[in-house]
Design a protein around this motif. Sequence first.
Motif, PDB file in Angstrom:
ATOM      1  N   MET A   1       0.921  -1.334  -0.002  1.00 32.30           N
ATOM      2  CA  MET A   1      -0.149  -0.021  -0.066  1.00 32.30           C
ATOM      3  C   MET A   1       0.726   1.330  -0.032  1.00 32.30           C
ATOM      4  SD  MET A   1      -3.387   0.211   2.439  1.00 32.30           S
ATOM      5  CE  MET A   1      -4.313   1.329   1.950  1.00 32.30           C
ATOM      6  N   VAL A   2       0.889   1.961  -1.121  1.00 35.64           N
ATOM      7  CA  VAL A   2       1.826   3.282  -1.172  1.00 35.64           C
ATOM      8  C   VAL A   2       0.975   4.496  -1.708  1.00 35.64           C
ATOM      9  CG1 VAL A   2       3.761   1.627  -1.863  1.00 35.64           C
ATOM     10  CG2 VAL A   2       2.254   2.358  -3.730  1.00 35.64           C
ATOM     11  N   PRO A   3       1.730   5.527  -1.218  1.00 40.87           N
ATOM     12  CA  PRO A   3       0.826   6.661  -1.725  1.00 40.87           C
ATOM     13  C   PRO A   3       1.639   7.241  -3.025  1.00 40.87           C
ATOM     14  CG  PRO A   3       2.688   7.305  -0.104  1.00 40.87           C
ATOM     15  CD  PRO A   3       2.593   5.771  -0.360  1.00 40.87           C
ATOM     16  N   TYR A   4       2.217   6.462  -3.623  1.00 37.45           N
ATOM     17  CA  TYR A   4       2.997   6.793  -4.850  1.00 37.45           C
ATOM     18  C   TYR A   4       2.069   6.537  -6.174  1.00 37.45           C
ATOM     19  CZ  TYR A   4       6.479   7.176  -1.320  1.00 37.45           C
ATOM     20  OH  TYR A   4       7.147   7.353  -0.247  1.00 37.45           O
ATOM     21  N   ARG A   5       0.922   6.281  -6.047  1.00 34.25           N
ATOM     22  CA  ARG A   5       0.087   6.203  -7.417  1.00 34.25           C
ATOM     23  C   ARG A   5       0.657   4.475  -7.916  1.00 34.25           C
ATOM     24  NH1 ARG A   5       1.832  10.701  -6.790  1.00 34.25           N
ATOM     25  NH2 ARG A   5       3.250  10.241  -8.244  1.00 34.25           N
ATOM     26  N   ARG A   6       0.003   3.562  -8.067  1.00 31.13           N
ATOM     27  CA  ARG A   6       0.165   2.437  -8.522  1.00 31.13           C
ATOM     28  C   ARG A   6       0.554   2.157  -9.906  1.00 31.13           C
ATOM     29  NH1 ARG A   6      -4.397  -0.527 -10.273  1.00 31.13           N
ATOM     30  NH2 ARG A   6      -6.265   0.567  -9.926  1.00 31.13           N
ATOM     31  N   ARG A   7       0.097   3.164 -10.586  1.00 29.47           N
ATOM     32  CA  ARG A   7       0.259   3.344 -12.165  1.00 29.47           C
ATOM     33  C   ARG A   7       1.398   4.296 -12.660  1.00 29.47           C
ATOM     34  NH1 ARG A   7      -4.695   1.259 -14.883  1.00 29.47           N
ATOM     35  NH2 ARG A   7      -6.152   1.097 -13.030  1.00 29.47           N
ATOM     36  N   GLU A  51      -5.656   5.565   7.629  1.00 29.24           N
ATOM     37  CA  GLU A  51      -4.666   4.705   6.517  1.00 29.24           C
ATOM     38  C   GLU A  51      -4.394   3.601   7.015  1.00 29.24           C
ATOM     39  OE1 GLU A  51      -1.145   7.161   5.182  1.00 29.24           O
ATOM     40  OE2 GLU A  51      -2.400   8.682   4.536  1.00 29.24           O
ATOM     41  N   GLN A  52      -3.876   3.250   8.275  1.00 25.62           N
ATOM     42  CA  GLN A  52      -3.564   2.236   9.090  1.00 25.62           C
ATOM     43  C   GLN A  52      -4.886   1.305   9.065  1.00 25.62           C
ATOM     44  OE1 GLN A  52      -1.436   3.103  12.672  1.00 25.62           O
ATOM     45  NE2 GLN A  52      -0.973   4.846  11.581  1.00 25.62           N
ATOM     46  N   GLU A  53      -6.070   1.822   9.201  1.00 25.94           N
ATOM     47  CA  GLU A  53      -7.493   1.032   9.272  1.00 25.94           C
ATOM     48  C   GLU A  53      -7.647   0.660   8.036  1.00 25.94           C
ATOM     49  OE1 GLU A  53     -10.127   3.637  11.099  1.00 25.94           O
ATOM     50  OE2 GLU A  53      -8.910   3.675  12.906  1.00 25.94           O
ATOM     51  N   ASP A  54      -7.545   1.645   6.847  1.00 27.64           N
ATOM     52  CA  ASP A  54      -7.678   0.897   5.572  1.00 27.64           C
ATOM     53  C   ASP A  54      -6.720  -0.256   5.231  1.00 27.64           C
ATOM     54  OD1 ASP A  54      -9.608   2.860   5.059  1.00 27.64           O
ATOM     55  OD2 ASP A  54      -8.148   4.286   4.054  1.00 27.64           O
ATOM     56  N   ALA A  55      -5.557  -0.182   5.575  1.00 23.37           N
ATOM     57  CA  ALA A  55      -4.380  -1.041   5.293  1.00 23.37           C
ATOM     58  C   ALA A  55      -4.889  -2.549   6.017  1.00 23.37           C
ATOM     59  CB  ALA A  55      -3.075  -0.829   5.651  1.00 23.37           C
ATOM     60  N   ALA A  56      -5.264  -2.398   7.162  1.00 24.23           N
ATOM     61  CA  ALA A  56      -5.906  -3.506   7.886  1.00 24.23           C
ATOM     62  C   ALA A  56      -6.776  -4.057   7.302  1.00 24.23           C
ATOM     63  CB  ALA A  56      -6.094  -3.271   9.185  1.00 24.23           C
ATOM     64  N   LEU A  62      -8.128  -9.489   1.410  1.00 28.51           N
ATOM     65  CA  LEU A  62      -7.316 -10.454   0.647  1.00 28.51           C
ATOM     66  C   LEU A  62      -7.088 -11.652   1.276  1.00 28.51           C
ATOM     67  CD1 LEU A  62      -4.499  -7.683  -0.688  1.00 28.51           C
ATOM     68  CD2 LEU A  62      -6.338  -8.912  -1.788  1.00 28.51           C
ATOM     69  N   ALA A  63      -6.978 -11.523   2.884  1.00 31.42           N
ATOM     70  CA  ALA A  63      -6.583 -12.851   3.425  1.00 31.42           C
ATOM     71  C   ALA A  63      -8.038 -13.773   3.308  1.00 31.42           C
ATOM     72  CB  ALA A  63      -6.267 -12.737   4.982  1.00 31.42           C
ATOM     73  N   ALA A  64      -9.196 -13.229   3.234  1.00 31.86           N
ATOM     74  CA  ALA A  64     -10.285 -13.934   3.241  1.00 31.86           C
ATOM     75  C   ALA A  64     -10.703 -14.660   1.917  1.00 31.86           C
ATOM     76  CB  ALA A  64     -11.426 -12.920   3.487  1.00 31.86           C
ATOM     77  N   HIS A  65      -9.837 -14.284   0.756  1.00 33.76           N
ATOM     78  CA  HIS A  65     -10.025 -15.167  -0.612  1.00 33.76           C
ATOM     79  C   HIS A  65      -9.671 -16.696  -0.381  1.00 33.76           C
ATOM     80  CE1 HIS A  65     -10.914 -11.743  -3.481  1.00 33.76           C
ATOM     81  NE2 HIS A  65     -10.689 -11.072  -2.278  1.00 33.76           N
TER      82      HIS A  65
END
Length: 74
Positions: A1-7, A51-56, A62-65
């Motif tokens: 999870m980064v603030p640098y825009r994934r694209r 942001e920390q809550e969003d990451a969690a 993802l872990a639930a997949h």
Amino acid sequence: MVPYRRRDGTVAATSTSTLGFAGHGIACARIDIRGSGDSGGDLADEYLPREQEDAARSIAHLAAHPGATAMSAN
């Protein structure tokens, strides 16, 4: 999870490591922090509790997949 825009310019390095993971059967996700890149919202500051809550929540999602397993650092 980064603030640098994934694209943007960091995508080349991430793509290389992602392909390496995939070659070993490991899935990964690159996620824009709320308010950055393709993500809606407002990027108000760094390391905010939301942001920390969003990451969690992202990790839990993802872990639930099916097929997701916990890895140990042993």
